[in-house]
Scaffold this motif. Structure first.
Motif, PDB file in Angstrom:
ATOM      1  N   LYS A 112       0.834  -1.211   0.000  1.00  0.00           N
ATOM      2  CA  LYS A 112       0.000   0.000   0.000  1.00  0.00           C
ATOM      3  C   LYS A 112       0.869   1.260   0.000  1.00  0.00           C
ATOM      4  O   LYS A 112       0.533   2.255  -0.650  1.00  0.00           O
ATOM      5  CB  LYS A 112      -0.954   0.010   1.196  1.00  0.00           C
ATOM      6  N   LYS A 113       1.989   1.229   0.714  1.00  0.00           N
ATOM      7  CA  LYS A 113       2.891   2.379   0.721  1.00  0.00           C
ATOM      8  C   LYS A 113       3.442   2.630  -0.680  1.00  0.00           C
ATOM      9  O   LYS A 113       3.471   3.773  -1.144  1.00  0.00           O
ATOM     10  CB  LYS A 113       4.056   2.150   1.692  1.00  0.00           C
ATOM     11  N   PHE A 114       3.886   1.564  -1.346  1.00  0.00           N
ATOM     12  CA  PHE A 114       4.434   1.715  -2.696  1.00  0.00           C
ATOM     13  C   PHE A 114       3.370   2.212  -3.667  1.00  0.00           C
ATOM     14  O   PHE A 114       3.635   3.070  -4.514  1.00  0.00           O
ATOM     15  CB  PHE A 114       5.034   0.405  -3.194  1.00  0.00           C
ATOM     16  N   GLU A 115       2.157   1.675  -3.539  1.00  0.00           N
ATOM     17  CA  GLU A 115       1.077   2.131  -4.407  1.00  0.00           C
ATOM     18  C   GLU A 115       0.753   3.599  -4.138  1.00  0.00           C
ATOM     19  O   GLU A 115       0.491   4.357  -5.065  1.00  0.00           O
ATOM     20  CB  GLU A 115      -0.167   1.266  -4.207  1.00  0.00           C
ATOM     21  N   HIS A 116       0.782   3.990  -2.867  1.00  0.00           N
ATOM     22  CA  HIS A 116       0.504   5.382  -2.508  1.00  0.00           C
ATOM     23  C   HIS A 116       1.579   6.307  -3.081  1.00  0.00           C
ATOM     24  O   HIS A 116       1.257   7.359  -3.661  1.00  0.00           O
ATOM     25  CB  HIS A 116       0.428   5.523  -0.981  1.00  0.00           C
ATOM     26  N   VAL A 117       2.844   5.940  -2.937  1.00  0.00           N
ATOM     27  CA  VAL A 117       3.937   6.756  -3.473  1.00  0.00           C
ATOM     28  C   VAL A 117       3.811   6.854  -4.994  1.00  0.00           C
ATOM     29  O   VAL A 117       3.982   7.936  -5.572  1.00  0.00           O
ATOM     30  CB  VAL A 117       5.308   6.168  -3.063  1.00  0.00           C
ATOM     31  N   ALA A 118       3.487   5.748  -5.635  1.00  0.00           N
ATOM     32  CA  ALA A 118       3.333   5.766  -7.092  1.00  0.00           C
ATOM     33  C   ALA A 118       2.174   6.671  -7.498  1.00  0.00           C
ATOM     34  O   ALA A 118       2.284   7.437  -8.479  1.00  0.00           O
ATOM     35  CB  ALA A 118       3.110   4.356  -7.617  1.00  0.00           C
ATOM     36  N   GLU A 119       1.073   6.613  -6.758  1.00  0.00           N
ATOM     37  CA  GLU A 119      -0.087   7.451  -7.065  1.00  0.00           C
ATOM     38  C   GLU A 119       0.244   8.930  -6.861  1.00  0.00           C
ATOM     39  O   GLU A 119      -0.107   9.769  -7.690  1.00  0.00           O
ATOM     40  CB  GLU A 119      -1.280   7.044  -6.201  1.00  0.00           C
ATOM     41  N   ILE A 120       0.936   9.242  -5.771  1.00  0.00           N
ATOM     42  CA  ILE A 120       1.327  10.629  -5.509  1.00  0.00           C
ATOM     43  C   ILE A 120       2.263  11.126  -6.608  1.00  0.00           C
ATOM     44  O   ILE A 120       2.111  12.251  -7.112  1.00  0.00           O
ATOM     45  CB  ILE A 120       1.994  10.768  -4.115  1.00  0.00           C
ATOM     46  N   THR A 121       3.220  10.303  -7.008  1.00  0.00           N
ATOM     47  CA  THR A 121       4.139  10.669  -8.080  1.00  0.00           C
ATOM     48  C   THR A 121       3.378  10.917  -9.371  1.00  0.00           C
ATOM     49  O   THR A 121       3.640  11.894 -10.085  1.00  0.00           O
ATOM     50  CB  THR A 121       5.189   9.555  -8.278  1.00  0.00           C
ATOM     51  N   HIS A 122       2.420  10.056  -9.664  1.00  0.00           N
ATOM     52  CA  HIS A 122       1.607  10.213 -10.877  1.00  0.00           C
ATOM     53  C   HIS A 122       0.792  11.506 -10.807  1.00  0.00           C
ATOM     54  O   HIS A 122       0.726  12.263 -11.792  1.00  0.00           O
ATOM     55  CB  HIS A 122       0.683   9.003 -11.047  1.00  0.00           C
ATOM     56  N   LEU A 123       0.182  11.785  -9.666  1.00  0.00           N
ATOM     57  CA  LEU A 123      -0.621  12.995  -9.520  1.00  0.00           C
ATOM     58  C   LEU A 123       0.240  14.253  -9.643  1.00  0.00           C
ATOM     59  O   LEU A 123      -0.191  15.252 -10.238  1.00  0.00           O
ATOM     60  CB  LEU A 123      -1.368  12.987  -8.192  1.00  0.00           C
ATOM     61  N   LYS A 124       1.448  14.204  -9.096  1.00  0.00           N
ATOM     62  CA  LYS A 124       2.360  15.341  -9.237  1.00  0.00           C
ATOM     63  C   LYS A 124       2.737  15.545 -10.696  1.00  0.00           C
ATOM     64  O   LYS A 124       2.819  16.689 -11.164  1.00  0.00           O
ATOM     65  CB  LYS A 124       3.609  15.134  -8.382  1.00  0.00           C
ATOM     66  N   GLN A 125       2.962  14.461 -11.405  1.00  0.00           N
ATOM     67  CA  GLN A 125       3.306  14.556 -12.833  1.00  0.00           C
ATOM     68  C   GLN A 125       2.132  15.133 -13.619  1.00  0.00           C
ATOM     69  O   GLN A 125       2.322  15.998 -14.482  1.00  0.00           O
ATOM     70  CB  GLN A 125       3.687  13.177 -13.383  1.00  0.00           C
ATOM     71  N   VAL A 126       0.916  14.687 -13.312  1.00  0.00           N
ATOM     72  CA  VAL A 126      -0.271  15.217 -13.991  1.00  0.00           C
ATOM     73  C   VAL A 126      -0.426  16.699 -13.685  1.00  0.00           C
ATOM     74  O   VAL A 126      -0.718  17.506 -14.589  1.00  0.00           O
ATOM     75  CB  VAL A 126      -1.529  14.416 -13.570  1.00  0.00           C
ATOM     76  N   ALA A 127      -0.243  17.081 -12.429  1.00  0.00           N
ATOM     77  CA  ALA A 127      -0.359  18.488 -12.057  1.00  0.00           C
ATOM     78  C   ALA A 127       0.705  19.322 -12.760  1.00  0.00           C
ATOM     79  O   ALA A 127       0.418  20.439 -13.232  1.00  0.00           O
ATOM     80  CB  ALA A 127      -0.233  18.643 -10.544  1.00  0.00           C
ATOM     81  N   ASN A 128       1.919  18.802 -12.845  1.00  0.00           N
ATOM     82  CA  ASN A 128       2.993  19.504 -13.534  1.00  0.00           C
ATOM     83  C   ASN A 128       2.669  19.648 -15.016  1.00  0.00           C
ATOM     84  O   ASN A 128       2.865  20.718 -15.607  1.00  0.00           O
ATOM     85  CB  ASN A 128       4.315  18.771 -13.331  1.00  0.00           C
ATOM     86  N   ASP A 129       2.179  18.579 -15.648  1.00  0.00           N
ATOM     87  CA  ASP A 129       1.795  18.637 -17.062  1.00  0.00           C
ATOM     88  C   ASP A 129       0.678  19.647 -17.274  1.00  0.00           C
ATOM     89  O   ASP A 129       0.689  20.415 -18.257  1.00  0.00           O
ATOM     90  CB  ASP A 129       1.348  17.254 -17.558  1.00  0.00           C
ATOM     91  N   LYS A 130      -0.281  19.685 -16.367  1.00  0.00           N
ATOM     92  CA  LYS A 130      -1.398  20.630 -16.475  1.00  0.00           C
ATOM     93  C   LYS A 130      -0.886  22.068 -16.317  1.00  0.00           C
ATOM     94  O   LYS A 130      -1.332  22.980 -17.028  1.00  0.00           O
ATOM     95  CB  LYS A 130      -2.446  20.324 -15.416  1.00  0.00           C
TER      96      LYS A 130
END
Length: 137
Positions: A101-119
């Protein structure tokens, strides 16, 4: 999702699946040991009933009881070890789930940061285009 996150999640998922299989095997062994104890108890009760009906068997009941008690104690001690092993596997499994769950959470946060940066970059580009089109020529 980044490659490292996918790899960590895949490894954690494999560890969880391995521990689940091990837990299933331990639970099966525990069930067999419990069934063995129940069978031994039933056989002893049957022998007691037979001994009460036949005086010849009542003489050997004491020896049978000693053998029964020895076998039951052996299976009971095995069952105690299996129960402790099961507790350890359950603890390991819960820790493995937490790690996953920790790894999935870190991956999700990283993905959301990337999406926010792209936006953010896209909005900056759109603002630039908007400013260029509004300028008088």
């Amino acid at each position: 999702m980044t490659k490292w996150a996918k790899s960590l999640i895949r490894l954690s998922t494999f560890e969880v699946e391995t521990l689940q299989k091990r837990l299933a095997e331990v639970v099966t062994r525990r069930t067999h040991a419990e069934m063995k104890i129940a069978t031994l108890d039933a056989e002893y009760e049957l022998e007691c009933v037979r001994a009460s009906e036949d005086p010849m068997l009542s003489h050997s009941l004491a020896a049978y009881k000693r053998g029964f008690q020895h076998r039951r104690d052996t299976v009971s001690s095995d069952l105690d070890l299996i129960v402790k092993e099961e507790e350890g596997v359950r603890d390991s499994l819960s820790m493995a789930f937490e790690d996953l769950k920790k790894f999935e959470h870190v991956a999700e946060i990283t993905h959301l940061k990337q999406v926010a940066n792209d936006k953010r970059i896209e909005n900056a580009m759109l603002d630039e285009v908007s400013l260029r089109t509004k300028r008088p020529a």
